[in-house]
Design an enzyme around this catalytic site. Sequence first.
Site, PDB file in Angstrom:
ATOM      1  N   VAL A 296       0.830  -1.206   0.000  1.00 24.06           N
ATOM      2  CA  VAL A 296       0.000   0.000   0.000  1.00 24.06           C
ATOM      3  C   VAL A 296       0.869   1.262   0.000  1.00 24.06           C
ATOM      4  O   VAL A 296       0.540   2.270  -0.616  1.00 24.06           O
ATOM      5  CB  VAL A 296      -0.926  -0.025   1.229  1.00 24.06           C
ATOM      6  CG1 VAL A 296      -1.648   1.294   1.376  1.00 24.06           C
ATOM      7  CG2 VAL A 296      -1.921  -1.157   1.105  1.00 24.06           C
ATOM      8  N   ASP A 343       5.076  32.195 -39.258  1.00 30.04           N
ATOM      9  CA  ASP A 343       4.847  33.108 -40.371  1.00 30.04           C
ATOM     10  C   ASP A 343       5.254  34.489 -39.918  1.00 30.04           C
ATOM     11  O   ASP A 343       5.295  34.771 -38.721  1.00 30.04           O
ATOM     12  CB  ASP A 343       3.352  33.184 -40.705  1.00 30.04           C
ATOM     13  CG  ASP A 343       2.853  31.927 -41.364  1.00 30.04           C
ATOM     14  OD1 ASP A 343       3.687  31.178 -41.881  1.00 30.04           O
ATOM     15  OD2 ASP A 343       1.633  31.709 -41.350  1.00 30.04           O
ATOM     16  N   ASP A 660      -1.926  29.186 -41.923  1.00 27.74           N
ATOM     17  CA  ASP A 660      -3.335  29.584 -41.960  1.00 27.74           C
ATOM     18  C   ASP A 660      -4.057  29.099 -43.208  1.00 27.74           C
ATOM     19  O   ASP A 660      -5.272  29.037 -43.232  1.00 27.74           O
ATOM     20  CB  ASP A 660      -3.468  31.101 -41.816  1.00 27.74           C
ATOM     21  CG  ASP A 660      -2.568  31.849 -42.789  1.00 27.74           C
ATOM     22  OD1 ASP A 660      -2.001  31.192 -43.684  1.00 27.74           O
ATOM     23  OD2 ASP A 660      -2.429  33.072 -42.657  1.00 27.74           O
ATOM     24  N   ASP A 664      -1.150  24.868 -46.029  1.00 25.01           N
ATOM     25  CA  ASP A 664      -0.301  24.737 -44.840  1.00 25.01           C
ATOM     26  C   ASP A 664      -0.618  23.467 -44.058  1.00 25.01           C
ATOM     27  O   ASP A 664       0.175  23.027 -43.220  1.00 25.01           O
ATOM     28  CB  ASP A 664      -0.491  25.939 -43.909  1.00 25.01           C
ATOM     29  CG  ASP A 664       0.143  27.203 -44.473  1.00 25.01           C
ATOM     30  OD1 ASP A 664       1.143  27.072 -45.202  1.00 25.01           O
ATOM     31  OD2 ASP A 664      -0.346  28.301 -44.188  1.00 25.01           O
ATOM     32  N   ASN A 725       6.770   8.224  -0.508  1.00 22.15           N
ATOM     33  CA  ASN A 725       6.518   6.785  -0.482  1.00 22.15           C
ATOM     34  C   ASN A 725       7.765   5.982  -0.134  1.00 22.15           C
ATOM     35  O   ASN A 725       7.690   4.955   0.542  1.00 22.15           O
ATOM     36  CB  ASN A 725       5.934   6.329  -1.820  1.00 22.15           C
ATOM     37  CG  ASN A 725       4.494   6.789  -1.972  1.00 22.15           C
ATOM     38  OD1 ASN A 725       4.000   7.564  -1.149  1.00 22.15           O
ATOM     39  ND2 ASN A 725       3.825   6.327  -3.010  1.00 22.15           N
ATOM     40  N   THR A 756      -3.815  12.994   2.258  1.00 20.85           N
ATOM     41  CA  THR A 756      -2.814  14.039   2.489  1.00 20.85           C
ATOM     42  C   THR A 756      -2.109  14.380   1.185  1.00 20.85           C
ATOM     43  O   THR A 756      -2.149  15.507   0.714  1.00 20.85           O
ATOM     44  CB  THR A 756      -1.793  13.568   3.537  1.00 20.85           C
ATOM     45  OG1 THR A 756      -2.507  12.937   4.581  1.00 20.85           O
ATOM     46  CG2 THR A 756      -1.006  14.717   4.067  1.00 20.85           C
ATOM     47  N   ASP A 757      -1.512  13.358   0.552  1.00 21.02           N
ATOM     48  CA  ASP A 757      -0.728  13.639  -0.652  1.00 21.02           C
ATOM     49  C   ASP A 757      -1.625  14.074  -1.806  1.00 21.02           C
ATOM     50  O   ASP A 757      -1.262  14.938  -2.593  1.00 21.02           O
ATOM     51  CB  ASP A 757       0.073  12.407  -1.075  1.00 21.02           C
ATOM     52  CG  ASP A 757       1.077  12.015   0.000  1.00 21.02           C
ATOM     53  OD1 ASP A 757       1.093  12.679   1.053  1.00 21.02           O
ATOM     54  OD2 ASP A 757       1.822  11.053  -0.216  1.00 21.02           O
TER      55      ASP A 757
HETATM   56  N1  LIG Z   1      -2.897  40.439 -52.560  1.00 22.31           N
HETATM   57  C1  LIG Z   1      -1.723  40.304 -53.166  1.00 22.31           C
HETATM   58  N2  LIG Z   1      -1.607  40.526 -54.480  1.00 22.31           N
HETATM   59  C2  LIG Z   1      -0.441  40.371 -55.100  1.00 22.31           C
HETATM   60  N3  LIG Z   1       0.678  40.025 -54.491  1.00 22.31           N
HETATM   61  C3  LIG Z   1       0.650  39.801 -53.180  1.00 22.31           C
HETATM   62  C4  LIG Z   1      -0.555  39.924 -52.441  1.00 22.31           C
HETATM   63  N4  LIG Z   1      -0.298  39.633 -51.159  1.00 22.31           N
HETATM   64  C5  LIG Z   1       1.003  39.325 -51.100  1.00 22.31           C
HETATM   65  N5  LIG Z   1       1.576  39.415 -52.295  1.00 22.31           N
HETATM   66  C6  LIG Z   1       2.968  39.135 -52.639  1.00 22.31           C
HETATM   67  O1  LIG Z   1       3.213  37.763 -52.410  1.00 22.31           O
HETATM   68  C7  LIG Z   1       4.270  37.592 -51.484  1.00 22.31           C
HETATM   69  C8  LIG Z   1       3.974  36.417 -50.587  1.00 22.31           C
HETATM   70  O2  LIG Z   1       2.775  36.633 -49.922  1.00 22.31           O
HETATM   71  P1  LIG Z   1       2.234  35.563 -48.914  1.00 22.31           P
HETATM   72  O3  LIG Z   1       0.851  35.959 -48.645  1.00 22.31           O
HETATM   73  O4  LIG Z   1       2.561  34.212 -49.369  1.00 22.31           O
HETATM   74  O5  LIG Z   1       3.134  35.856 -47.699  1.00 22.31           O
HETATM   75  P2  LIG Z   1       2.550  36.313 -46.354  1.00 22.31           P
HETATM   76  O6  LIG Z   1       1.579  35.272 -45.937  1.00 22.31           O
HETATM   77  O7  LIG Z   1       2.058  37.692 -46.473  1.00 22.31           O
HETATM   78  O8  LIG Z   1       3.796  36.275 -45.467  1.00 22.31           O
HETATM   79  P3  LIG Z   1       3.976  35.255 -44.282  1.00 22.31           P
HETATM   80  O9  LIG Z   1       4.249  33.965 -44.954  1.00 22.31           O
HETATM   81  O10 LIG Z   1       5.081  35.819 -43.528  1.00 22.31           O
HETATM   82  O11 LIG Z   1       2.678  35.277 -43.518  1.00 22.31           O
HETATM   83  C9  LIG Z   1       4.361  38.897 -50.746  1.00 22.31           C
HETATM   84  O12 LIG Z   1       5.677  39.149 -50.369  1.00 22.31           O
HETATM   85  C10 LIG Z   1       3.899  39.909 -51.763  1.00 22.31           C
HETATM   86  O13 LIG Z   1       4.998  40.335 -52.537  1.00 22.31           O
END
Ligand SMILES: Nc1ncnc2c1ncn2[C@@H]1O[C@H](COP(=O)(O)OP(=O)(O)OP(=O)(O)O)[C@@H](O)[C@H]1O
Length: 940
Positions: A296, A343, A660, A664, A725, A756-757
């Site tokens: 025990v 990111d 996101d 990914d 123990n 207790t413990d």
């Molecule tokens: N709406 C957009 N239209 C055109 N080019 C874009 C747009 N948004 C981002 N970019 C270009 O694409 C590149 C990569 O964007 P991306 O969204 O992949 O990176 P991020 O998600 O903004 O950065 P992280 O990966 O750090 O979150 C950016 O550096 C920019 O030059």
Amino acid sequence: MTRGAQTQASKAPEHPERGWHELDVGAVASALGTDPSAGLSDEEARRRLDEYGPNELEERAGRTLGQIIWEQVSSILILILVFAGGIAALLGRPYDTAAILAIVVLFVVLGVVQEYRAQKAIAALKQMAAPQVRAMRAGRVVELSARELVPGDLVLLETGAVVPADMRVVESVNLRAGEAALTGESEPVDKTTAPIAGADTQLGDRANMAYLGTSVTFGRGSALVTGTGMRTELGRIAELIQDVRHEKTLLQRRLDGLAKVLALIAVVIAALVFATGLARGEDTALILLTAVSLAVAIVPEGLPAVLTFTLALGAQRMLGRKALIRRLPAVETLGSVTVICSDKTGTLTQNRMTVLALRSPDAQADLGETLRERGPKARLELDDEAALLAPLLASGALCNDAILDPKTLEAVGDPTEGALVVVAARYGLDKPDLDATLPRAAELPFDSGRKRMTTVHEVPSGDLGVVEGLRAVADGRPYVALTKGAADALVERCVSLWSGGRILPLDDAGREGLGQEIEGLTAGGMRVLAVAARGLKELPGEGDAEGVERGLVYLGLAAMVDPPRPEARDAVATCKTAGIRPVMITGDHPLTARAIAADLGMAAPDARVLTGRDLEAMGAGELREAVREVNVFARVSPEHKLRIVDALQEEGEVVAMTGDGVNDAPALKKADIGVAMGSGTDVAKEAAEVVLLDDNFATIVAAVEEGRVVYDNVRRFVQFSVSGNVAKVLIVAIPPFFGLPLLLVPIMILFSNLLTDGLLGLGMGVERAERDTMRRPPYAPTEGIFSRGIAQHVTTIGPVLGAGMILVGWLAWRAAGGAGAVTATEEALVATTVFTVLAFAQLVRALSNRSFREPVWRTGLGGNRVLLAMIGAALVLQLAVVYTPFLQNVFQTEPLPPVTLAAGAAAAAVMLCVMELEKALRRRRTRPLVASPGEAGGGG
Ligand SMILES: Nc1ncnc2c1ncn2[C@@H]1O[C@H](COP(=O)(O)OP(=O)(O)OP(=O)(O)O)[C@@H](O)[C@H]1O
């Protein structure tokens, strides 16, 4: 607005004779009693929710109450106790037997309640993470939890959403779904709306249906819900696919192992004592009783309950700090994280983009100074010089989905796009006006692989005003395509530039010049987008990006800042002292990335940066070598993230990875801790262990800290309980060799171990972070529970406590007359003395145990109210057992004179000194506060 919904609503949905996929949209809607454009009325939706219940799968992954109870009852520790109870019964000790069995029941109940509550808590957390969906109700778009969907609901689907029920697609704009989870088909499937013939068409071929458990990987659309919850295809097979195995955490498995080892030791020692006792011809009853007591004593009865409690509490605390835990094991894995891959945009930075520099072949503008002086709402004049920027500004705002509020000069939508819309509006080029002048006819949406987007606009014959230049850029063609994107790559696709009102050729030297300009801007940490255009004879086909985004006319550059989050800098510093390496993984330009990494303290200003292209050129071995030292990865696509995680894990790191997007998800799954953004897609959240409700890097670090606290608190309890123990085993096993009576009877040991413990353990479970929690290296997953000084503690404090209590027992026994002169009552008095002094000693040990290193006068007494309350409760219980007549009977105690209590308190004080001495030695043995994992200070 509510027309159709109202007229049809009262008709209950009925399953058609033919499959949903065989009917056209009208027939589906009428069978479902809904309106294919306005959805259900609120009232009808409510009624159906009552009728069909919430849209969720019955939780079969969770164990039933029966299973939980069986797991507890069948545990080896319980079996030992039951066996001991049996022997006590044979020995004619009804109270011991009853107590052992009562405590077995209590133990089981406590374990079950804890397990059950932990399970419920996790289910509740899961529910919080249940996806939100957008649906049409009574003609209005409403946002609701997927649980509230009912058959007949009209749901809007968009890229990244999980399909929340079974549904018939009624609108598809390039809608594509990933159905691997359901059909095993790994390629996304195009979704259509037309009926498909054949009742026995395979699920995977029913292209006009979308099924629960699949996800939208591209495009958007809408669909009518045909089935919810268990009445879905997934629901039908739910029993087959739901994982009935209960997922135990690493710690739980380790502690299970520990319990087994202890149980084995218990059996061996009990057998030894029994054998030697027999050999020395001692009283069989006493030997048996001793053996039972030993068994025990060793079993750590409180451990499982304390563990589940501590884990569940950890998850709750993380939630308080905005990290939502989706799987319980993540709580402790977080404590072991060695690398956090994050990111950049929005996680390390604020994602509040502001354009500060504009460059076109004929003009340039730097707005930093002006904005500093005149504030973020500053408006600028489109004078002759600025008019040269008009094609750039207008194209940036046209090739754009952000929405401008011209009054406040603020934009809603993607921050990168918002910045471009806002800067154009500063110069009086409002997006709504531009959209009216050059209507959009087609688009090739942004994706993070291509890193650019294109919109195609009609070029009307009338006056284009300030953007008249774009007609010339279109070179007489009826359409103009506008492309914006990552500057370095886009410039490579330009063959000419717009200057002096003409299209001039752009050669390699010219491109190189632009490259230098881009580099100059990015080196300061700015994100630079290029804008380009070309004329088109006709509208491009779907997905014809390659055909359109080449041979472009360069219009100019827009460079924007995105300030780091202020709290990220501290979080990065914390990571470093905690032996965790923060790594930036971004789609942005290498120089932008490096400048921001340097600003945050993540990398030196001249640190090596690897790009996606570099990664592709590397073999696995080379990559492994590179990830050892590179902290910044730029121009990376989601697919590269997977390779980075892989390489880091091969190097023995425990990796947390943020993400996101849909793409990914694989990297999030592969990482030890996948971290999704609260603002991210459902698909990313489903793949992740943790969801950051505020998208903040600092939150990951906070969650890691809480993970370490959980680990610490469990280790704290293990240290406390196992050393206690060890002492109890010695107290029981040694004295018979010197002719002393049994110093602790089984029921006393049970009381001590469990009440207790156990109470003190719960108090330890709520302990907060120690001052050095984030100043020491992470626990390696391979590191045992007994590392870093705990083994020493157990093997020194345990015997000291045991010896001390034997001494107490011997003194009490001598005081009662010693060998031959001690009556049964006096024997009970001796045992009660040891029992009570031990309890006192445990109480002060619990206080000292609050910190592994810091002296008790530094940690103080008040910081953990729960522990103080538990100490109070344990004290009251102990005194009750000693002084109330009924309990005296049960526990075979005798009331102690006050002088014994006082002596016991003094003995406890001595024990406190011994504990503190051990801690002081530990402090001297191990270097405190390490700055890097290299100088690990683990003394274990
Ligand atoms: N709406 C957009 N239209 C055109 N080019 C874009 C747009 N948004 C981002 N970019 C270009 O694409 C590149 C990569 O964007 P991306 O969204 O992949 O990176 P991020 O998600 O903004 O950065 P992280 O990966 O750090 O979150 C950016 O550096 C920019 O030059």
